[in-house]
Design a protein around this motif. Sequence first.
Motif: not given
Length: 408
Positions: A23-28, A49-64
Amino acid sequence: MIQMRSWMTGLSIESTLELWASSLRDVKARMRPLFTQDRVAVSAGSFLDGLLSDERRKTGWMRAEAAGDSGPWRQQAILGRGNWDAEALRDIVRDYALETLADPDAVLVIDETGFLKQGHASCGVARQYTGSAGKITNCQIGVFASYVSRHGHAFIDRSLYLPKAWADDPIRRNKTHVPETVEFATKPSLACAMIQRALSTDVPFSWVAADSVYGVGSIEMTLRRAAKGYVLGVSSSHGFTSWGKSYAVSGTAKEITAALPEDAWKRLSSGDGTKGTRLHDWAYLDLADLDAGDFGADFTGTWTRGLLIRRNIADGDTSYFTTWCPQGTSIETLARIEGHRWAIEDSFETAKNELGLDHNETRSWHGWHRHVSLVMLAFAMTAVIRHHANVAPPPKTLRKINQMHYRH
């Protein structure tokens, strides 16, 4: 990978992992044509990927960090400096969601949510009321359309509300890159534009449900002429009058409700929520029957305008709805349609808590729409996955899914 409590699966661990990965390959792949350069497309995929990670805060640093980047610059460029069309991504999200969720009896639910802000530089930010906080506060307001069917639900449209003070201020518009074509529009006008986009792209639905912000204006006539039913919230002071009926009804919603006998009420479920069946007492008055030709429609049939009232069992608090439906539609159906609004409230909570809907760090008009559209894509992907399963995975499965995400 997010540990979404609402994401459920009855598949084996191996099948679950493959479904998620495919599903992830498909949407990308679907959003790849939006980007002219491979490196930008890769960064957009990493953003997802960062949005779908389990980090509670989806900041630029966290996504990076989740993407393996040394800093948030690539992530920020996707929202700001990059040159790609957020409206095209919105359309991709809609078409992708409908491949799985489409149903002719679906309900299009309109609602808004607030994005709390500290400063005054973000596009559209102002002191305004938001139900998210339950008060007037400093925030942006986004208006959303969610597609709700028996197969699941997902956001398919969105617009940032631009207060008149912003719309009339060329300096602030220029600083936040508001397009010249964007003019002041009320929230009902934004909602009406979303409905018209859904109609023009042949989105299959039969009903629209919304709260009292959207129960007035051009929305009603747009839906009547399109042969769509609606259950739209109105205030207690909204006036109703019957005609062509053996009984006479005239007055505000509150006055009409006060005059109802107790046997006019019926206890019904408006659907299942997180705490089980949502029961209320309901009353319904059909006020007038109109032939389609009476309101300029190019179809045939008789439609009924009515007043639907919901009463809280615990405290007697009442809510009022103007309705439009094919003649003979039952109160049970109308209560169920109104209950579909719960889906968008649940979607806002999930998208904020799990996908970072309100974690946008940009200040521009296009930055807001890009961020929100990427979150919508992530949410639609989980809705598609959820459609294929119905049993919550055990904790061990979730750990393996998370481990797989971080390996890739």
